[in-house]
Design an enzyme around this catalytic site. Sequence first.
Site, PDB file in Angstrom:
ATOM      1  N   TRP A   1      33.901  13.711 -34.533  1.00 57.79           N
ATOM      2  CA  TRP A   1      34.044  14.702 -35.604  1.00 57.79           C
ATOM      3  C   TRP A   1      35.441  15.295 -35.643  1.00 57.79           C
ATOM      4  O   TRP A   1      36.012  15.487 -36.719  1.00 57.79           O
ATOM      5  CB  TRP A   1      32.953  15.774 -35.514  1.00 57.79           C
ATOM      6  CG  TRP A   1      31.655  15.212 -36.008  1.00 57.79           C
ATOM      7  CD1 TRP A   1      30.595  14.816 -35.258  1.00 57.79           C
ATOM      8  CD2 TRP A   1      31.321  14.902 -37.367  1.00 57.79           C
ATOM      9  NE1 TRP A   1      29.613  14.286 -36.065  1.00 57.79           N
ATOM     10  CE2 TRP A   1      30.034  14.330 -37.365  1.00 57.79           C
ATOM     11  CE3 TRP A   1      31.989  15.042 -38.579  1.00 57.79           C
ATOM     12  CZ2 TRP A   1      29.393  13.901 -38.532  1.00 57.79           C
ATOM     13  CZ3 TRP A   1      31.360  14.629 -39.751  1.00 57.79           C
ATOM     14  CH2 TRP A   1      30.078  14.060 -39.715  1.00 57.79           C
TER      15      TRP A   1
ATOM     16  N   LYS B   1      22.223  21.775 -39.496  1.00 54.71           N
ATOM     17  CA  LYS B   1      21.841  21.629 -38.099  1.00 54.71           C
ATOM     18  C   LYS B   1      21.158  22.908 -37.594  1.00 54.71           C
ATOM     19  O   LYS B   1      19.990  22.882 -37.232  1.00 54.71           O
ATOM     20  CB  LYS B   1      23.072  21.262 -37.271  1.00 54.71           C
ATOM     21  CG  LYS B   1      23.610  19.885 -37.677  1.00 54.71           C
ATOM     22  CD  LYS B   1      25.072  19.694 -37.386  1.00 54.71           C
ATOM     23  CE  LYS B   1      25.627  18.431 -38.013  1.00 54.71           C
ATOM     24  NZ  LYS B   1      25.044  17.174 -37.547  1.00 54.71           N
TER      25      LYS B   1
ATOM     26  N   ASP C   1      35.293  23.866 -35.765  1.00 58.33           N
ATOM     27  CA  ASP C   1      34.159  23.275 -36.481  1.00 58.33           C
ATOM     28  C   ASP C   1      32.918  23.491 -35.621  1.00 58.33           C
ATOM     29  O   ASP C   1      32.683  22.766 -34.656  1.00 58.33           O
ATOM     30  CB  ASP C   1      34.417  21.785 -36.715  1.00 58.33           C
ATOM     31  CG  ASP C   1      33.198  21.070 -37.300  1.00 58.33           C
ATOM     32  OD1 ASP C   1      32.171  21.734 -37.571  1.00 58.33           O
ATOM     33  OD2 ASP C   1      33.270  19.839 -37.467  1.00 58.33           O
TER      34      ASP C   1
END
Lengths: 362, 362
Positions: free
Chosen positions: A102, A198, A174
Site C-alpha cells: 500500500w 475496513k 494511511d
Amino acid sequence: MTKKYNFCAGPAMLPEAVMQQAQSEFCNWQGSGISVMEVSHRSPEYIELAKQAEADLRELLAVPDNYKVLFCQGGGRGQFAAVPLNLLGDKLDADYILTGQWSKSAVVEAKKHARIQETDIMTTTADGKITIKPCDEWPVNSGAAYLHYCPNETIEGIEIFDVPSTGIVPLVADMSSTILSRPLDISKFGLIYAGAQKNIGPSGLAIVIVRDDLVGKARKAIPSIFDYEIQANADSMYNTPPTYSWYLAGLVFKWLLAQGGIAEVEKKNIAKAELLYNAIDASSFYSNNVDKSVRSRMNIPFTLADDSLNDTFLSESKAAGLLTLKGHKLVGGMRASIYNAMPIEGVQALVDFMAAFEKKYA
Amino acid sequence: MTKKYNFCAGPAMLPEAVMQQAQSEFCNWQGSGISVMEVSHRSPEYIELAKQAEADLRELLAVPDNYKVLFCQGGGRGQFAAVPLNLLGDKLDADYILTGQWSKSAVVEAKKHARIQETDIMTTTADGKITIKPCDEWPVNSGAAYLHYCPNETIEGIEIFDVPSTGIVPLVADMSSTILSRPLDISKFGLIYAGAQKNIGPSGLAIVIVRDDLVGKARKAIPSIFDYEIQANADSMYNTPPTYSWYLAGLVFKWLLAQGGIAEVEKKNIAKAELLYNAIDASSFYSNNVDKSVRSRMNIPFTLADDSLNDTFLSESKAAGLLTLKGHKLVGGMRASIYNAMPIEGVQALVDFMAAFEKKYA
C-alpha cells in the site's frame, strides 16, 4: 444456518448490532417514513446526523480542535492523489516510507505531482522474519512538504505501533486498516486518512483528519472535490456526500462508544490477535513470517506447511462458516482480517477449525 | 402512518420494490449469511453482480459495443474535473453551453484545465418565459476537444430534448437528472455521465459511458481513480468501488427492465409531468415560468401567487405526507422532483393537495 464469520480484508464485516439496526430502520428512518438514503443532505435531520457522526469520531480519537474532520469520496486511493495535491504547496519534495504494497502504491500516485524520496525500510531478522527498521532510523528530508507512511500494511500483515518523529515535517499516515483499532495521539500527525471499508463502514467513504495549517495550500489544478479547504468550508458537502455510508459510519462510531471507547476496543483486539497468533506459533503446521514486534492486529496472514492443502483448507473453512480466508494473491496462503467488528467468538471458531484441520491432514 | 411521497431532488426516493428487496436481504445476501456490503469486490459472486448491472444498463440504454461503461466515485462534480482531465488530450480548448446552475458549475471546474468558450443560450420568450436557443444555433468551435452541456437543469427545471450536432467535436452531457428517464441515442455522444442519486441509486456513485476512442488520452497528472483508461482496464475496480451503491443500482436497473424498459418508463414520466404541469397551468394560484418546449419532466419548479404562503404550503404538504417540496434557494418557491421512482399516485396526491390548498387560501 451455520453462524458466518467473515474474514474479508475489505469490504469487511460490519458489527452485527449495527447491521440489525440499519436493517430495521432501512425504509423508515427515525419515523420519517422514508430511508435515510432518500433524505436530502441539506435537510436539518441529515445535517444533525452528519454533525453527530463527526462529534462521535472526534470523541473516539480525541481529535484536537485544530484539526478538521472530512468525510470524502474516492477511498484511500483517492487520497493517494489528494494528499500531494493539497499538501505540497510551493514545495516540490515529499518523503515516502515503504513498508509494503500500500505504501508503494501511494508512491506511484504521488510521483505524478512531486519529487519523491522513497525509503524501503523492510528488512529481515536473523531468523528470517519480515520486520521493519525502527522509526528513529527513518530518514527525514527537512525540505519535504510531508513524510508519508502506512502504519498497517493489509497485505503483508505488518503494523507499526511507534509513531515516527519528523520534526517540522508534517507526518501523514494511511490508517485505512488500523484506524479506530487502538488509541492514537492525533497531535503527532499533520494528516491521517482512511478508506472506510475496513474499520468504519461500507466502501465509498474516506475519512480525512487534517491539521488546520495544512488546509488552504492546494494546487490550483486540484479537482475541487479533493480540495480540503473547499470541503472543510462546506462541512464535507461541497458535492453530495455518500449519505448512506456516512450514516452507517455514524452507527459504527456509536457502537464503539457504547463499548467504552477505543481503549476498551484495543483490549479486545489484542486478545483476538493473541489468540490467533498463539495458535499459529504453537503449531508446526501453520506459520506467520512477520516478526512479533511488527505483527498486525488487524490482518493476520499465515501459510500451511503443505501448500497443496490450500484449496481444501478454503473449501472446508467456508463450509464451517469461516469466509474469505484466502490470502492476497501477492503473498499467497491465508489471511484472517479481524477488524473491530469481528467478535472473539469468530477468532475462536477459526482457531478451533485450524486445530481440527491440522489433526485431520497433518 | 400516512403514505409518504418524497419529492427531493437528490438524494431522491428509490423504487419501493427495490427498497423492500434490499431490506429483506440486507443481512443475508443470496443466502450467504452476510450482507452484500460485506462481500469482497474481488469475489466471483460480487463480480457477477457487477457485470450483470453493467449488462442491464447497456440493455436499458442500448449502449453500443464501442462504449465503455464505468462505475465511479466522486459524483457529478467529480466528473466536472474528470472530463477535461481525460478528454483534452493535447488540446487546450473546450466548449461549454450554459443552460443553468449545473452547467455553470461545470465551467468553473473545467477552467482549471482548459480555455473555455462558454455560451449562455438561456433567453426569454415574448411572454416572459425562460427558454433556450435551439440546438442548431449553438456555436461549435471546431478546435475544441469536446462540447459539454447539461440536458436537464435540476434547479431551473429546464430539459433539452433535442441532441445537438457537433460534427467531429465529441459531445459530452451531464445527464445526472435525466438519465434513464427517456430513450437516448448514445451514438450521438462522445461521453455521458450521471451522479446516481437521482435516477440510479444512492449518492456516492457516478456512471460514465464513454466512446472507446476518447479513452486513453488522460493528462499525466490526473488522479488515477479518475482515469477512464485505468478504470476501464480494471472493470471499474482499480480502487474499491462503492459496492453497496452498485448493488442498489443493479436492483434499479432490473426494476426498470421489468417495466418494459425505458420506452415504457418514458410514457409514465410523460403522464406524470403532464398531470402536474396541467394542474399548474390551469390555476392562477400556481405558476411555472419555463417555456413548454423546454420544461423538465423530472424537476418541476413552481411558485405560489402569494409568497407569504410558502411556509404554510410546506408545513401542510409535509403533514399530508408530501416531502421536500421546497425549491432550491437560488430560485425560491417550490420544486417537485418526480424521477422514475415516483409513482403517478404520488403526483396525483400532490395535485390533489395543491387544489385543496388553493381552495383554502386563494
